[in-house]
Design a protein around this motif. Structure first.
Motif, PDB file in Angstrom:
ATOM      1  N   VAL A  73       0.844  -1.188   0.000  1.00 20.50           N
ATOM      2  CA  VAL A  73       0.000   0.000   0.000  1.00 20.50           C
ATOM      3  C   VAL A  73       0.885   1.245   0.000  1.00 20.50           C
ATOM      4  O   VAL A  73       1.815   1.353   0.803  1.00 20.50           O
ATOM      5  CB  VAL A  73      -0.931   0.008   1.237  1.00 20.50           C
ATOM      6  N   CYS A  74       0.589   2.186  -0.894  1.00 22.39           N
ATOM      7  CA  CYS A  74       1.401   3.402  -0.980  1.00 22.39           C
ATOM      8  C   CYS A  74       0.555   4.578  -1.473  1.00 22.39           C
ATOM      9  O   CYS A  74      -0.627   4.413  -1.763  1.00 22.39           O
ATOM     10  CB  CYS A  74       2.612   3.189  -1.891  1.00 22.39           C
ATOM     11  N   SER A  88     -10.212   7.867   2.372  1.00 23.76           N
ATOM     12  CA  SER A  88      -8.865   7.337   2.219  1.00 23.76           C
ATOM     13  C   SER A  88      -8.715   6.889   0.774  1.00 23.76           C
ATOM     14  O   SER A  88      -9.588   6.202   0.236  1.00 23.76           O
ATOM     15  CB  SER A  88      -8.667   6.148   3.158  1.00 23.76           C
ATOM     16  N   ARG A  89      -7.616   7.280   0.170  1.00 21.67           N
ATOM     17  CA  ARG A  89      -7.316   6.856  -1.202  1.00 21.67           C
ATOM     18  C   ARG A  89      -5.869   6.393  -1.221  1.00 21.67           C
ATOM     19  O   ARG A  89      -4.978   7.102  -0.754  1.00 21.67           O
ATOM     20  CB  ARG A  89      -7.510   8.016  -2.169  1.00 21.67           C
ATOM     21  N   CYS A  90      -5.645   5.176  -1.741  1.00 19.85           N
ATOM     22  CA  CYS A  90      -4.293   4.656  -1.815  1.00 19.85           C
ATOM     23  C   CYS A  90      -4.124   3.795  -3.052  1.00 19.85           C
ATOM     24  O   CYS A  90      -5.097   3.327  -3.644  1.00 19.85           O
ATOM     25  CB  CYS A  90      -3.933   3.861  -0.563  1.00 19.85           C
ATOM     26  N   LYS A  91      -2.875   3.629  -3.435  1.00 19.78           N
ATOM     27  CA  LYS A  91      -2.500   2.725  -4.517  1.00 19.78           C
ATOM     28  C   LYS A  91      -2.078   1.404  -3.888  1.00 19.78           C
ATOM     29  O   LYS A  91      -1.541   1.368  -2.776  1.00 19.78           O
ATOM     30  CB  LYS A  91      -1.329   3.278  -5.337  1.00 19.78           C
ATOM     31  N   VAL A  92      -2.300   0.318  -4.613  1.00 20.64           N
ATOM     32  CA  VAL A  92      -1.950  -1.003  -4.117  1.00 20.64           C
ATOM     33  C   VAL A  92      -1.241  -1.772  -5.225  1.00 20.64           C
ATOM     34  O   VAL A  92      -1.718  -1.820  -6.363  1.00 20.64           O
ATOM     35  CB  VAL A  92      -3.202  -1.787  -3.677  1.00 20.64           C
ATOM     36  N   VAL A 116      -1.686  -3.430 -10.277  1.00 25.56           N
ATOM     37  CA  VAL A 116      -1.662  -2.165  -9.560  1.00 25.56           C
ATOM     38  C   VAL A 116      -3.092  -1.656  -9.524  1.00 25.56           C
ATOM     39  O   VAL A 116      -3.762  -1.571 -10.566  1.00 25.56           O
ATOM     40  CB  VAL A 116      -0.741  -1.129 -10.247  1.00 25.56           C
ATOM     41  N   GLY A 117      -3.540  -1.344  -8.338  1.00 24.41           N
ATOM     42  CA  GLY A 117      -4.919  -0.904  -8.191  1.00 24.41           C
ATOM     43  C   GLY A 117      -5.059   0.287  -7.285  1.00 24.41           C
ATOM     44  O   GLY A 117      -4.076   0.849  -6.790  1.00 24.41           O
ATOM     45  N   VAL A 118      -6.307   0.657  -7.065  1.00 24.17           N
ATOM     46  CA  VAL A 118      -6.674   1.786  -6.217  1.00 24.17           C
ATOM     47  C   VAL A 118      -7.736   1.304  -5.238  1.00 24.17           C
ATOM     48  O   VAL A 118      -8.626   0.532  -5.609  1.00 24.17           O
ATOM     49  CB  VAL A 118      -7.230   2.950  -7.067  1.00 24.17           C
ATOM     50  N   ILE A 119      -7.623   1.766  -4.004  1.00 21.36           N
ATOM     51  CA  ILE A 119      -8.669   1.539  -3.012  1.00 21.36           C
ATOM     52  C   ILE A 119      -9.110   2.902  -2.503  1.00 21.36           C
ATOM     53  O   ILE A 119      -8.281   3.701  -2.042  1.00 21.36           O
ATOM     54  CB  ILE A 119      -8.189   0.679  -1.823  1.00 21.36           C
TER      55      ILE A 119
END
Length: 145
Positions: A73-74, A88-92, A116-119
């Motif tokens: 998670v970044c 909350s928005r993060c890249k995975v 690579v995704g987004v949450i």
């Protein structure tokens, strides 16, 4: 919120999101659903909509127990609305493998495909602390080895 309260709330929300990724990777699905509100919704990559803790738990319990995942998670950002909700928005970056692969001193061989995704989570402050009210997760990039 004053500045210190804002920092504490941001950290608490990030901790929930990171704990959710860790619970999935450790296949601790009861711990995962405890991070969601009772009436939470979760849209999984692929568009499947899960409503409530029981549907979320059933979906994760149906996963292959021999599948190993690592969610990195970044680029994690948390913002707050005037209503007191948090986003909350993060890249995975998702790596996966299988427990039947040999464990070497360098680890198990990962699947040749990575994603690579987004949450994006909406979190609400409950009596038990910050909980995920709504989660929307999708993949944007596919890496094939």
């Amino acid at each position: 919120m004053d500045f210190l309260q804002l920092l504490q709330a941001e950290k608490a929300c990030r901790d929930v999101v990171l704990s959710a990724a860790q619970a999935v990777d450790q296949q601790q699905y009861e711990a995962l659903v405890a991070l969601f509100t009772e009436d939470a919704t979760l849209v999984r990559p692929g568009g499947a909509l899960l409503k409530g803790r029981s549907e979320i738990l059933a979906a994760y319990m149906s996963k292959d127990p021999n599948r190993i995942t690592h969610h990195l998670v970044c680029n994690h950002q948390v913002t707050f609305s005037d209503s007191g909700m948090a986003e909350s928005r993060c890249k995975v970056l998702l790596y996966a493998s299988h427990k039947h692969r040999d464990l070497t001193s360098q680890g198990r061989l990962a699947d040749p495909t990575h994603q690579v995704g987004v949450i994006v989570d909406t979190l609400s402050l409950t009596e038990q602390g910050w909980k995920i009210q709504n989660r929307n997760a999708w993949f944007e990039l596919l890496i094939q080895g």
